[in-house]
Design an enzyme around this catalytic site. Structure first.
Site, mmCIF file in Angstrom:
data_model
loop_
_atom_site.group_PDB
_atom_site.id
_atom_site.type_symbol
_atom_site.label_atom_id
_atom_site.label_comp_id
_atom_site.label_asym_id
_atom_site.label_seq_id
_atom_site.Cartn_x
_atom_site.Cartn_y
_atom_site.Cartn_z
ATOM 1 N N HIS A 156 32.027 -34.674 42.068
ATOM 2 C CA HIS A 156 31.564 -35.279 40.806
ATOM 3 C C HIS A 156 30.243 -36.011 40.996
ATOM 4 C CE1 HIS A 156 35.011 -34.507 38.169
ATOM 5 N NE2 HIS A 156 35.788 -34.667 39.223
ATOM 6 N N ASP A 161 38.225 -37.727 43.433
ATOM 7 C CA ASP A 161 39.041 -36.664 42.846
ATOM 8 C C ASP A 161 38.314 -35.333 42.806
ATOM 9 O OD1 ASP A 161 37.289 -38.020 41.075
ATOM 10 O OD2 ASP A 161 38.248 -37.046 39.362
ATOM 11 N N GLU A 162 39.097 -34.277 42.760
ATOM 12 C CA GLU A 162 38.640 -32.953 42.364
ATOM 13 C C GLU A 162 37.429 -32.424 43.136
ATOM 14 O OE1 GLU A 162 40.029 -32.862 37.712
ATOM 15 O OE2 GLU A 162 38.016 -33.591 38.135
ATOM 16 N N VAL A 163 37.568 -32.262 44.435
ATOM 17 C CA VAL A 163 36.534 -31.580 45.217
ATOM 18 C C VAL A 163 37.015 -30.149 45.445
ATOM 19 C CG1 VAL A 163 35.214 -31.604 47.357
ATOM 20 C CG2 VAL A 163 36.076 -33.751 46.388
#
Lengths: 696, 696
Positions: free
Chosen positions: A258, A321-323
């Site tokens: 992100h 989060d969210e890699v």
């Protein structure tokens, strides 16, 4: 007395933890408070509020508390229209006397005493609290108590002992995907104060923007923000503004994913080759920081140091989060590093990165907060897990000794109803079975306003009023959970919130005016009739059904952007249908109400179509308008069939349900909310239902 | 083509003075502009406005014009919801190219060129003007042209040659009787810009307050304002804000009367003994400056000097109205002075005072403006008379060589309809017969917002939207005078004005919410139904009928404070009745509309009464609510009688008219607007009317 019965104090001075039975509509509290207090006992009569109303402080005072007193008086003047003296007195003689015992902490701490006691009698009011934090909460309670009455403005006589259930009650605003200006943030912080939330979690960096001025690394905001960023002076102002309202500000810098916007100015931080541009689309993207580069840690050390000084709160959110790991997979240097250090997979690599960053945060004197993903074996026990995954994840963390806050179930952008958010309890599911000690680790929760589909214009209506229901969940006793009571109070609080400058109700009308152009009064009313009962599609459907790839440059001027995420009129129609069916269709008043509403819907499309021909933005909902008319006709047909007292034939039912199936399909990313209720009417008109043979 | 026919340009480059026939409804312009331009000619197609819209300057630029360009883009983005690039380009390639020829004056002058030419074609737009003033007016025109269309946002192709009819087009706001904060003033100045007004006349001192910081005589504001005053820095900011919008700021310091607040800190200026207190009541009071004291002139010399430097405008308003002379009569020193100097009466004494003050104003480089009373024989010819007395007074002054501006007929506080203000023309009556040279002396007019009954909360709704009709009167050609066209455009402009932050529509709803408290949705709708069709009593009736002596401390939270001064719904009902009667009652659609409205009214009181029992502020209008129900019933009875096709008996008529007589009486200082229209229906149902025998 009913007023005394609904809340039973276990003893005014002894305990504030009181028992609420799960309240039914009949037992609704007469106090229009949100959040409901831990305990309240009705007194006799009420305290009149007129132009002579005054406030005085005894005990501990400090500038912040004095400002809170002035703000309280301004707000009271605004909500009553009374010309009050806006300066609190310093003597003990006043309508409302405020006594705080001692100062609160220099930097507000998690779990600091926020309790207060508010006693209102027919002759005066007294607010006592250990600290200014509690006193400020009590002032908000008093503001909600004051209402118009037969004899003037008044607050009912009542004794309230109050304290929060959870110490961490937050609202996260993503001002990275869409930039949110300060005036919008300020009025939302005012709203948080009104419902006793105490953490503003500020999501400040994203693929789409790095929103903080960095003096150490100015390319971050200069190249990563389209010039839409907050200066450090402005941030200090906002922090002071929030502190004045008992609200902590927790900054979030999301990493290692992100983070595309960081790389526009600093490609050397990334795992890919670059060059990078500010991301314009929504979703999860490949760019991620390089966990194997010492330069990255040096950079983050400096940046976190700078930001740790800028944001005084003890907590610092690092995202995590969210890699998706694609850049790591594609980078031979990173692959070599992993092999050399025995790092088996990307999850482990991210854990390595998180561990390094956590050390930096700790070095700069802060406690780490991160999303679920940061919780991997070996992480120090003092970090706080923010769970987007749910209570099970939170409970598991608590069992391992980690503190946590719940956000799963509180994502405001998913378009859930207030009742659905309200039903989500941090202590339910697996968390309900934790030991007392483990439960202590569940600090509370945070609602989240992710900003793919919000603009400064409509963000208030995406947060409010539903956020007030979440605020109640986090403040009030667990037993406070009746949705009917919640909605009754929410309607009232929602109107009050607009006195603070929030625009969740007025912006809707303005946005409709824009898309209606020079509509006639009748056409505009027709547009209101339609938009009163449609809601944007839920969860992540909007992404999936977008007419074109949505970007941060997509105009947000459509009907789907204007209408509230929860339709009040739709909810009321559903309630009326329930009432009608509960009476086995023998409720002439309810039937008349339904007929009036259905007739208006049936006839509405004829009013709206000429406008749809003139406005491309109204044209987009022309099919929804036809659906509403079809729905009105179907509902009227069902009522007619019921009135006949004979079951309607199967062929009719089949035909009507086929219409309903069409109507229920989302169009223009909008749902017609009363469709299921009308389906119930159709089913009630057919054989086997309580209504089908009910009439002679 | 009708679009070409309604406006006939006398030649694009030759003349801007075009002829408007007095337009009927059928000839309504399709351009939603207010004020209507001096000349316009429709082109073919329209110019699309999307996210790529851009602005560029060629020719003369200056920071003010560049800011105007940015403000224009921000406003266009707001009204369309499009994410525009908010910086004007400096190259010639853009959707809208703005060319100003040269700078305007350093200090804006009366009669400075404000003209512009705006050419919009399907491929682009060009705005040319001699000065930034004209360019800024043209930008406002463009903003009004952009509307939603079938294919997106667009501006119709058109060529507009525009210039004002009068050079002085003002709004006076009295911020002395009630203090009006800066944010409220700023948004009203934004509104003025939108309708091309160019003078903000700031009434700054009164019996009830001296609102300007004086560094020379700080006791003026310190003791004369309840601490509600404008600092000099704030004033400079506001002047810059107004200048940025092509608006002059003319300060008014009213003397020798209307000045009690001066005397609190400076009793030596007064003719009476003192001590003085800030006046809290409304009306004309005794205190007046001492015209015989040299100390007074020394003081005024210093003060006017200070204020002349603070306010850069060339004009300076000294008030001069309404001195009752009682303090002069009672003061032997003054009487002796009059005898010694051959001053025969108080009028002459005031003329002496005015003459002295005028010399001081002139000495400090300004031109005097004063109310009618300052015009006495021998006054220098360069003063400007502001007439509250009317066109005759103005014409007389013009004949004597004095310039004047009209305010009679433009007092916004009297509660007149927009149409009534609109019909007032500075050049009508005696002024119509002036010679061309004398007519030149009539500079224009000013609407006046006297502030006995306004608060920061409702002042917008007392000024807008009616002020836009006055703005059109002062800008557009005299022939533009069709009220139907005006109202159609006013509805549209009124909605647009709220985009500027004006609250004339939203504040009403907020104020109703306050007095409705925790009303149900249905009750609140009932309150809307009633308040949609009532207006405050007109002219000075409110003073005469006040339930208690009103003061500056009287709360302004009543229904009479909340409802607009002109009822849109009442006007529309009247129009529908006219339409019905014009068709000799043979208009089924109109009849259905009337029946629906009348039925809602008839049934409304039953909905509203429970709320009236709970709220003292709604209780106040309980009788109005009963009246509305009676009116609905009477109207329905009339329609029934008409439907029978036989004249209703006289006894019925007598009975109905008796009801109407009751209904027409003001209650709670409010008028029920549809009453006369319902009376027409009753009369139409009786013998001798076109309707009474119209049906077979």
């Amino acid at each position: 007395m009913a007023q005394n019965a609904w809340l039973r104090s276990a003893g005014i001075l002894v305990s504030c933890v009181l028992i609420y039975p799960a309240m039914t509509t009949a037992q609704q509290p007469t106090l229009n408070l949100m959040p409901l207090p831990a305990g309240a006992q009705s007194g006799t009569g009420s305290l009149g509020v007129d132009s002579s109303f005054s406030v005085a402080f005894t005990g501990h005072t400090e500038p912040r508390l004095e400002r809170a007193g002035e703000r309280f008086l301004r707000q009271l003047a605004r909500q009553t229209g009374l010309p009050l003296t806006l300066k609190p007195a310093k003597t003990g003689k006043a309508t409302l006397v405020i006594q705080a015992d001692h100062a609160s902490k220099e930097i507000q701490e998690v779990g600091e005493d926020e309790s207060y006691v508010l006693e209102v009698t027919a002759t005066g009011a007294k607010l006592t609290a250990p600290t200014p934090l509690g006193a400020m909460h009590g002032l908000q309670t008093f503001l909600q108590l004051v209402d118009v009455s037969p004899g003037g403005f008044a607050a009912p006589a009542v004794t309230i002992h109050d304290q929060p259930r959870f110490p961490w009650r937050g609202l996260m605003i993503d001002s990275a995907r869409h930039f949110i200006p300060f005036d919008v943030l300020r009025r939302n912080i005012d709203g948080m104060e009104a419902v006793k939330m105490n953490v503003f979690h500020w999501h400040l960096s994203e693929n789409q923007g790095f929103r903080v001025e960095s003096k150490k690394f100015p390319k971050l905001h200069e190249l990563g923000s389209d010039n839409l960023y907050y200066t450090q002076d402005e941030i200090r102002d906002l922090i002071a503004y929030a502190r004045d309202r008992g609200i902590r500000v927790v900054p979030e810098f999301d990493m290692p994913g992100h983070s595309t916007a960081w790389f526009v100015g600093h490609p050397e931080l990334a795992s890919g080759k670059g060059p990078y541009e500010i991301e314009r689309r929504w979703g999860i993207f490949d760019p991620a920081m390089d966990p194997t580069s010492e330069k990255v840690y040096k950079f983050l050390d400096d940046l976190i140091g700078e930001m740790a000084r800028l944001f005084p709160d003890h907590y610092f959110h690092i995202g995590g989060d969210e890699v998706n790991g694609k850049e790591w997979d594609a980078n031979p240097k990173i692959q070599a590093f992993m092999k050399a250090h025995g790092i088996k997979n990307n999850e482990a690599l991210q854990a390595y990165f998180s561990g390094r960053v956590q050390k930096l945060v700790t070095k700069h004197g802060k406690t780490v907060v991160g999303w679920d993903e940061v919780l991997v074996p070996g992480v120090p026990k003092d970090i706080v897990i923010q769970s987007w995954r749910g209570q099970a994840s939170l409970a598991q963390a608590a069992k391992q000794g980690y503190r946590g806050i719940l956000s799963n179930g509180y994502y405001l952008d998913l378009g859930w109803s207030a009742a659905r958010h309200y039903a989500v309890d941090p202590m339910s599911g697996d968390a309900a079975n934790l030991s007392a000690e483990e439960k202590q680790r569940i600090l509370g929760g945070e609602s989240c306003m992710w900003a793919e589909y919000v603009s400064p214009e409509n963000v208030d209506s995406r947060i409010w009023p539903r956020n007030a229901a979440i605020a109640e969940r986090l403040w009030s006793p667990q037993e406070v959970r009746d949705p009917a009571s919640m909605y009754a109070r929410l309607d009232f609080v929602s109107a009050r919130l607009e006195w603070l400058g929030l625009t969740h109700r007025t912006a809707w009308r303005h946005m409709l005016q824009r898309l209606a152009g020079s509509a006639s009064t009748e056409e505009f009313a027709g547009l209101r009739t339609l938009t009163d009962v449609i809601e944007p599609v839920k969860d992540y459907t909007r992404e999936r059904t977008a007419p074109a790839v949505p970007t941060s440059g997509t105009p947000m001027n459509r009907v789907v952007d204007a209408v509230p995420l929860e339709s009040d009129a739709g909810r009321r129609f559903n309630e009326l249908v329930e009432q009608f069916l509960a009476a086995a269709c023998h409720d002439p008043a309810a039937e008349a109400g339904l007929r009036a509403q259905l007739t208006t819907w049936r006839d509405n499309d004829a009013i709206l179509q000429p406008l749809a021909q003139r406005s491309f933005l109204v044209k987009e909902v022309a099919a929804n308008s036809q659906d509403l008319s079809a729905l009105g006709a179907a509902g009227l047909a069902a009522l007619d069939a019921i009135a006949k007292g004979q079951p309607a034939p199967d062929s009719w039912k089949t035909q009507q349900l086929a219409i309903l199936e069409q109507v229920k399909k989302p169009k223009a990313q909008l749902l017609l909310i009363p469709a299921p209720a009308v389906q119930k009417l159709i089913e009630a008109a057919t054989a086997g239902s309580a209504c089908s043979t009910a009439k002679p």
